[in-house]
Design a protein around this motif. Structure first.
Motif, PDB file in Angstrom:
ATOM      1  N   ASP A   6       0.901  -1.139   0.166  1.00  0.00           N
ATOM      2  CA  ASP A   6      -0.035  -0.027  -0.093  1.00  0.00           C
ATOM      3  C   ASP A   6       0.985   1.169   0.056  1.00  0.00           C
ATOM      4  OD1 ASP A   6      -1.686   2.056   0.175  1.00  0.00           O
ATOM      5  OD2 ASP A   6      -2.674   1.043   2.127  1.00  0.00           O
ATOM      6  N   GLY A   7       0.859   1.879  -0.985  1.00  0.00           N
ATOM      7  CA  GLY A   7       1.838   3.016  -1.395  1.00  0.00           C
ATOM      8  C   GLY A   7       1.171   4.473  -1.049  1.00  0.00           C
ATOM      9  N   LEU A   8      -0.085   4.427  -0.372  1.00  0.00           N
ATOM     10  CA  LEU A   8      -0.794   5.969  -0.063  1.00  0.00           C
ATOM     11  C   LEU A   8       0.088   6.532   0.901  1.00  0.00           C
ATOM     12  CD1 LEU A   8      -4.482   4.776   0.247  1.00  0.00           C
ATOM     13  CD2 LEU A   8      -3.354   5.814  -1.591  1.00  0.00           C
ATOM     14  N   THR A  35       1.404  -1.879  -6.331  1.00  0.00           N
ATOM     15  CA  THR A  35       1.527  -0.646  -5.389  1.00  0.00           C
ATOM     16  C   THR A  35       0.341   0.307  -6.006  1.00  0.00           C
ATOM     17  OG1 THR A  35       2.572   0.482  -3.892  1.00  0.00           O
ATOM     18  CG2 THR A  35       3.517   0.380  -6.179  1.00  0.00           C
ATOM     19  N   CYS A  36      -0.155   0.832  -4.949  1.00  0.00           N
ATOM     20  CA  CYS A  36      -1.026   2.053  -5.409  1.00  0.00           C
ATOM     21  C   CYS A  36      -0.063   3.374  -4.889  1.00  0.00           C
ATOM     22  CB  CYS A  36      -2.333   2.082  -4.654  1.00  0.00           C
ATOM     23  SG  CYS A  36      -2.313   2.047  -3.063  1.00  0.00           S
ATOM     24  N   VAL A  37      -0.346   4.288  -5.740  1.00  0.00           N
ATOM     25  CA  VAL A  37       0.407   5.563  -5.317  1.00  0.00           C
ATOM     26  C   VAL A  37      -0.639   6.590  -5.676  1.00  0.00           C
ATOM     27  CG1 VAL A  37       2.408   6.882  -5.753  1.00  0.00           C
ATOM     28  CG2 VAL A  37       2.459   4.493  -6.246  1.00  0.00           C
ATOM     29  N   ARG A  42       2.652  11.153  -8.600  1.00  0.00           N
ATOM     30  CA  ARG A  42       3.276  10.267  -9.852  1.00  0.00           C
ATOM     31  C   ARG A  42       4.525  10.540 -10.480  1.00  0.00           C
ATOM     32  NH1 ARG A  42       0.043  10.060 -15.808  1.00  0.00           N
ATOM     33  NH2 ARG A  42       1.461   8.513 -16.479  1.00  0.00           N
ATOM     34  N   ASN A  43       4.901  11.776 -10.631  1.00  0.00           N
ATOM     35  CA  ASN A  43       6.108  12.270 -11.198  1.00  0.00           C
ATOM     36  C   ASN A  43       7.196  11.743 -10.167  1.00  0.00           C
ATOM     37  OD1 ASN A  43       4.845  13.104 -13.442  1.00  0.00           O
ATOM     38  ND2 ASN A  43       4.739  15.214 -12.718  1.00  0.00           N
ATOM     39  N   LYS A  56       4.881  -2.403 -10.428  1.00  0.00           N
ATOM     40  CA  LYS A  56       3.777  -2.175 -11.264  1.00  0.00           C
ATOM     41  C   LYS A  56       2.989  -1.170 -10.149  1.00  0.00           C
ATOM     42  CE  LYS A  56       5.060  -4.516 -14.543  1.00  0.00           C
ATOM     43  NZ  LYS A  56       5.660  -4.137 -15.713  1.00  0.00           N
ATOM     44  N   HIS A  57       2.784   0.156 -10.837  1.00  0.00           N
ATOM     45  CA  HIS A  57       2.040   0.951  -9.955  1.00  0.00           C
ATOM     46  C   HIS A  57       0.541   1.472 -10.436  1.00  0.00           C
ATOM     47  CE1 HIS A  57       3.895   3.625 -12.520  1.00  0.00           C
ATOM     48  NE2 HIS A  57       3.104   4.646 -12.375  1.00  0.00           N
ATOM     49  N   ILE A  58      -0.241   1.819  -9.593  1.00  0.00           N
ATOM     50  CA  ILE A  58      -1.587   1.863  -9.842  1.00  0.00           C
ATOM     51  C   ILE A  58      -1.891   3.562  -9.245  1.00  0.00           C
ATOM     52  CG2 ILE A  58      -4.149   1.330  -9.534  1.00  0.00           C
ATOM     53  CD1 ILE A  58      -3.079  -1.404  -8.945  1.00  0.00           C
ATOM     54  N   LEU A  59      -2.389   4.478  -9.879  1.00  0.00           N
ATOM     55  CA  LEU A  59      -2.578   5.819  -9.604  1.00  0.00           C
ATOM     56  C   LEU A  59      -3.900   5.815  -8.815  1.00  0.00           C
ATOM     57  CD1 LEU A  59      -0.841   7.592 -12.607  1.00  0.00           C
ATOM     58  CD2 LEU A  59       0.266   7.013 -10.003  1.00  0.00           C
ATOM     59  N   VAL A  60      -4.215   6.335  -7.816  1.00  0.00           N
ATOM     60  CA  VAL A  60      -5.205   6.482  -7.157  1.00  0.00           C
ATOM     61  C   VAL A  60      -5.642   8.008  -6.800  1.00  0.00           C
ATOM     62  CG1 VAL A  60      -5.533   4.299  -6.304  1.00  0.00           C
ATOM     63  CG2 VAL A  60      -4.406   5.614  -4.583  1.00  0.00           C
ATOM     64  N   ASP A  61      -6.458   8.483  -6.550  1.00  0.00           N
ATOM     65  CA  ASP A  61      -6.785   9.950  -6.098  1.00  0.00           C
ATOM     66  C   ASP A  61      -7.296   9.729  -4.695  1.00  0.00           C
ATOM     67  OD1 ASP A  61      -7.470  12.340  -5.786  1.00  0.00           O
ATOM     68  OD2 ASP A  61      -9.560  12.525  -6.643  1.00  0.00           O
TER      69      ASP A  61
END
Length: 69
Positions: A6-8, A35-37, A42-43, A56-61
Motif C-alpha cells: 500500500d503506497g498511499l 502498489t498504489c500511489v 506520480r512524477n 507496477k503502480h496504480i495511480l489513485v486519487d
C-alpha cells in the motif's frame, strides 16, 4: 512471488520511508510488486522507480472530494 504494498503513504515520514525502503529491497530480490500511489505523487514515484520493471503502480486519487451541502 507477487506482493502488494500500500503506497498511499509514499513520501510521508515514518511509514512512508519504510514503504520506500521495502519497495527497493523487494524489487532488488526480483519480487514482482504491485502498489498504489497517490496521483499527485506520480512524477516523484516514476522518477524514483521507473528503472525497475518489477514494480507496477496504480495511480489513485487519495484526496477527499468535499461537497458543500
Amino acid at each position: 512471488m507477487k506482493l502488494y504494498l500500500d503506497g498511499l503513504f509514499y513520501k510521508g515520514s515514518g511509514i512512508g520511508r519504510y514503504y520506500e525502503s521495502l519497495t527497493k529491497v523487494f524489487a532488488k530480490r526480483s519480487i514482482k510488486i504491485y502498489t498504489c500511489v497517490p496521483n499527485n505523487l506520480r512524477n516523484d514515484f516514476e522518477k524514483s522507480f521507473s528503472r525497475n520493471s518489477n514494480i507496477k503502480h496504480i495511480l489513485v486519487d487519495n484526496e477527499k472530494n468535499l461537497k458543500k451541502c
